[in-house]
Design an enzyme around this catalytic site. Structure first.
Site, PDB file in Angstrom:
ATOM      1  N   GLN A  70      24.747  -2.009  29.074  1.00  0.00           N
ATOM      2  CA  GLN A  70      23.744  -1.260  29.239  1.00  0.00           C
ATOM      3  C   GLN A  70      25.723  -0.030  28.591  1.00  0.00           C
ATOM      4  O   GLN A  70      26.418   0.795  29.384  1.00  0.00           O
ATOM      5  CB  GLN A  70      23.418  -0.157  30.371  1.00  0.00           C
ATOM      6  CG  GLN A  70      22.353  -1.754  30.423  1.00  0.00           C
ATOM      7  CD  GLN A  70      21.343  -0.805  31.733  1.00  0.00           C
ATOM      8  OE1 GLN A  70      21.413  -2.184  32.769  1.00  0.00           O
ATOM      9  NE2 GLN A  70      21.160   0.607  31.873  1.00  0.00           N
ATOM     10  N   HIS A 104      21.754  -1.588  24.380  1.00  0.00           N
ATOM     11  CA  HIS A 104      21.999  -1.940  25.391  1.00  0.00           C
ATOM     12  C   HIS A 104      21.436  -3.766  25.091  1.00  0.00           C
ATOM     13  O   HIS A 104      20.637  -3.613  24.647  1.00  0.00           O
ATOM     14  CB  HIS A 104      20.844  -2.144  27.110  1.00  0.00           C
ATOM     15  CG  HIS A 104      20.498  -0.684  26.878  1.00  0.00           C
ATOM     16  ND1 HIS A 104      22.403   0.340  26.924  1.00  0.00           N
ATOM     17  CD2 HIS A 104      19.679   0.359  28.259  1.00  0.00           C
ATOM     18  CE1 HIS A 104      21.603   1.724  28.253  1.00  0.00           C
ATOM     19  NE2 HIS A 104      20.562   1.099  28.968  1.00  0.00           N
ATOM     20  N   LYS A 123      15.042  -2.006  39.286  1.00  0.00           N
ATOM     21  CA  LYS A 123      13.890  -1.615  38.474  1.00  0.00           C
ATOM     22  C   LYS A 123      12.909  -2.213  37.552  1.00  0.00           C
ATOM     23  O   LYS A 123      12.387  -2.211  36.803  1.00  0.00           O
ATOM     24  CB  LYS A 123      14.264  -0.056  37.449  1.00  0.00           C
ATOM     25  CG  LYS A 123      14.174   1.045  38.835  1.00  0.00           C
ATOM     26  CD  LYS A 123      15.029   2.093  37.696  1.00  0.00           C
ATOM     27  CE  LYS A 123      15.266   4.210  37.829  1.00  0.00           C
ATOM     28  NZ  LYS A 123      16.240   4.798  37.241  1.00  0.00           N
ATOM     29  N   GLY A 138      22.504   5.893  28.739  1.00  0.00           N
ATOM     30  CA  GLY A 138      21.648   5.752  28.681  1.00  0.00           C
ATOM     31  C   GLY A 138      21.487   7.212  30.776  1.00  0.00           C
ATOM     32  O   GLY A 138      20.855   6.624  31.169  1.00  0.00           O
ATOM     33  N   THR A 140      15.245  19.891  24.226  1.00  0.00           N
ATOM     34  CA  THR A 140      16.712  19.745  23.769  1.00  0.00           C
ATOM     35  C   THR A 140      17.909  18.158  24.378  1.00  0.00           C
ATOM     36  O   THR A 140      18.958  18.610  23.633  1.00  0.00           O
ATOM     37  CB  THR A 140      17.294  21.245  23.960  1.00  0.00           C
ATOM     38  OG1 THR A 140      17.447  20.923  25.416  1.00  0.00           O
ATOM     39  CG2 THR A 140      16.778  22.118  23.278  1.00  0.00           C
ATOM     40  N   ARG A 155       6.824   5.847  37.745  1.00  0.00           N
ATOM     41  CA  ARG A 155       6.108   4.534  37.643  1.00  0.00           C
ATOM     42  C   ARG A 155       5.259   3.082  38.466  1.00  0.00           C
ATOM     43  O   ARG A 155       4.665   2.743  37.566  1.00  0.00           O
ATOM     44  CB  ARG A 155       8.361   3.595  37.045  1.00  0.00           C
ATOM     45  CG  ARG A 155       8.103   4.223  35.411  1.00  0.00           C
ATOM     46  CD  ARG A 155      10.400   4.135  35.318  1.00  0.00           C
ATOM     47  NE  ARG A 155      10.739   4.559  34.067  1.00  0.00           N
ATOM     48  CZ  ARG A 155      12.163   4.557  34.420  1.00  0.00           C
ATOM     49  NH1 ARG A 155      12.679   4.247  34.819  1.00  0.00           N
ATOM     50  NH2 ARG A 155      12.252   5.508  33.190  1.00  0.00           N
ATOM     51  N   SER A 166      18.083  26.396  27.778  1.00  0.00           N
ATOM     52  CA  SER A 166      17.547  26.284  26.128  1.00  0.00           C
ATOM     53  C   SER A 166      16.735  27.089  25.569  1.00  0.00           C
ATOM     54  O   SER A 166      16.662  26.861  24.172  1.00  0.00           O
ATOM     55  CB  SER A 166      17.459  24.602  25.631  1.00  0.00           C
ATOM     56  OG  SER A 166      18.483  24.364  26.940  1.00  0.00           O
ATOM     57  N   CYS A 205      14.545   1.709  30.114  1.00  0.00           N
ATOM     58  CA  CYS A 205      15.262   1.053  29.172  1.00  0.00           C
ATOM     59  C   CYS A 205      15.259  -0.304  29.194  1.00  0.00           C
ATOM     60  O   CYS A 205      14.525  -1.053  28.336  1.00  0.00           O
ATOM     61  CB  CYS A 205      15.978   1.866  28.602  1.00  0.00           C
ATOM     62  SG  CYS A 205      17.262   2.136  29.090  1.00  0.00           S
ATOM     63  N   ARG A 235      27.451  -1.415  33.100  1.00  0.00           N
ATOM     64  CA  ARG A 235      27.831  -0.533  32.415  1.00  0.00           C
ATOM     65  C   ARG A 235      28.639  -0.160  31.538  1.00  0.00           C
ATOM     66  O   ARG A 235      29.961  -1.164  32.224  1.00  0.00           O
ATOM     67  CB  ARG A 235      28.117   1.551  32.812  1.00  0.00           C
ATOM     68  CG  ARG A 235      27.848   1.998  31.851  1.00  0.00           C
ATOM     69  CD  ARG A 235      26.566   2.514  31.559  1.00  0.00           C
ATOM     70  NE  ARG A 235      25.264   2.834  32.511  1.00  0.00           N
ATOM     71  CZ  ARG A 235      24.287   3.532  32.081  1.00  0.00           C
ATOM     72  NH1 ARG A 235      23.936   3.268  30.264  1.00  0.00           N
ATOM     73  NH2 ARG A 235      23.733   3.896  33.077  1.00  0.00           N
TER      74      ARG A 235
END
Length: 340
Positions: free
Chosen positions: A160, A246, A217, A164, A14, A102, A43, A133, A239
């Site tokens: 970005q 992005h 990251k 995000g 959702t 990751r 949800s 991303c 941001r």
């Protein structure tokens, strides 16, 4: 695509990315036998469309995966840490969109245009990680250049979109924009400062080295995906008041000389890339153009005249599509075709 038709689940169905995963499965005609949608108890019971039907969202539990072959997770790191191992124990392969797995050395971190061969390593833990991303779009654009000329150093600054951060951030930008236009006070809940008509050089938490977690990251994931720890990477992530898409300003230094025209030619042939690069006609990648697309758009390709082997470029992609949902579904496609 092979003739195999796995049972697939979308976890976090959702949410914004979960919704896009469902859309990507349908748009790409993913060869599934059945689709189950899972989310938190809040949800559960909602109905979401897929291939002309309405599928009821189930509550996620550790026992949800008995008949599931592939689970696409987009429900946050904490949920993934708890439920992904349970899914794997049930014989399900998890493709996880959070940051939880990751950098685990036993979990492949995959961008299909760059390192699809890494998917073979899923058997160790039954989990494959989807990268950040901003990392995804960068390595899609840079890998062809790295294969040709070798990349010594990357300097990247990102711009970005608020999506995000999630739906609450989209709503906050909407409210703040309206408030500014009406000359009212701006409510702040998601970000530490007003995001409307502003830029925040702050994504995720600050670390002891002065960088943010988002910036590190990009450093660490680039090394893992491109399988080259010798590449020097430095990032500044910002941001900006954009809803989707992005944008990245990327400067690279290559090990051997490569000209801007050759870079442009390489990228015109590269999988997952569209070159939009005609400054004389004001054509260059825009976040508005990337929205809803699965391609990574590259433009402003030019020689860095300050060093011998430097290239500058501007790279844009839809962070919810290629930066999350589409990349996850692409990983699942390779998994079905070559490994299941």
């Amino acid at each position: 695509m092979s003739d195999k038709k796995p049972n697939v689940a979308v976890v976090g169905a959702t949410g914004a990315v979960g919704n896009q995963m469902i859309a990507c499965l349908e748009e790409r005609n993913f060869p599934l036998k059945s689709l189950r949608l899972m989310a938190s108890s809040r949800s559960a019971g909602r109905r979401l469309p897929f291939r002309g039907e309405q599928i009821t969202v189930e509550e996620l539990t550790e026992d949800s995966f008995g008949d599931v072959d592939i689970a696409l997770f987009s429900a946050g790191g904490g949920t993934s840490q708890r439920f992904a191992p349970a899914a794997a124990r049930s014989g399900c392969v998890v493709v996880d969109n959070s940051s939880a797995w990751r950098m685990d050395p036993d979990v492949p971190l995959v961008v299909p245009e760059v390192n699809p061969h890494a998917i073979a390593g899923y058997t160790t833990k039954g989990i494959i990680a989807n990268p950040n991303c901003s990392t995804i779009q960068m390595v899609v654009a840079l890998n062809p250049i790295h294969q040709k000329a070798g990349i010594r150093r990357i300097v990247v600054s990102t711009y970005q979109a608020v999506s995000g951060t999630g739906m609450r951030a989209i709503e906050e930008l909407t409210r703040q924009t309206k408030a500014v236009m009406e000359k009212k006070a701006c409510p702040r809940e998601v970000y530490p400062h007003q995001i409307a008509f502003n830029c925040l050089p702050h994504i995720d938490v600050f670390l002891d080295n002065g960088y943010t977690r988002e910036e590190m990251k990009m450093v660490n994931e680039t090394h893992k995906i491109m399988e080259d720890d010798a590449i020097a990477v430095t990032a500044t992530t910002v941001r900006v008041p954009v809803f989707y898409g992005h944008s990245e300003s990327i400067n690279i230094e290559t090990r051997t000389h490569i000209g801007a025209d050759e870079v442009r030619s390489l990228l015109e042939k590269a999988p997952g890339v569209a070159v939009v690069d005609d400054p004389q006609e004001n054509r260059y990648p825009l976040a508005l153009d990337a929205e809803g697309q699965d391609l990574t758009l590259v433009g402003r390709i030019r020689q860095d005249e300050s060093i011998a082997n430097g290239i500058n470029m501007w790279v844009v992609a839809d962070n919810i599509r290629k930066g999350a949902a589409t990349n996850t579904v692409q990983i699942a496609e390779v998994l079905v075709e070559k490994y299941l």
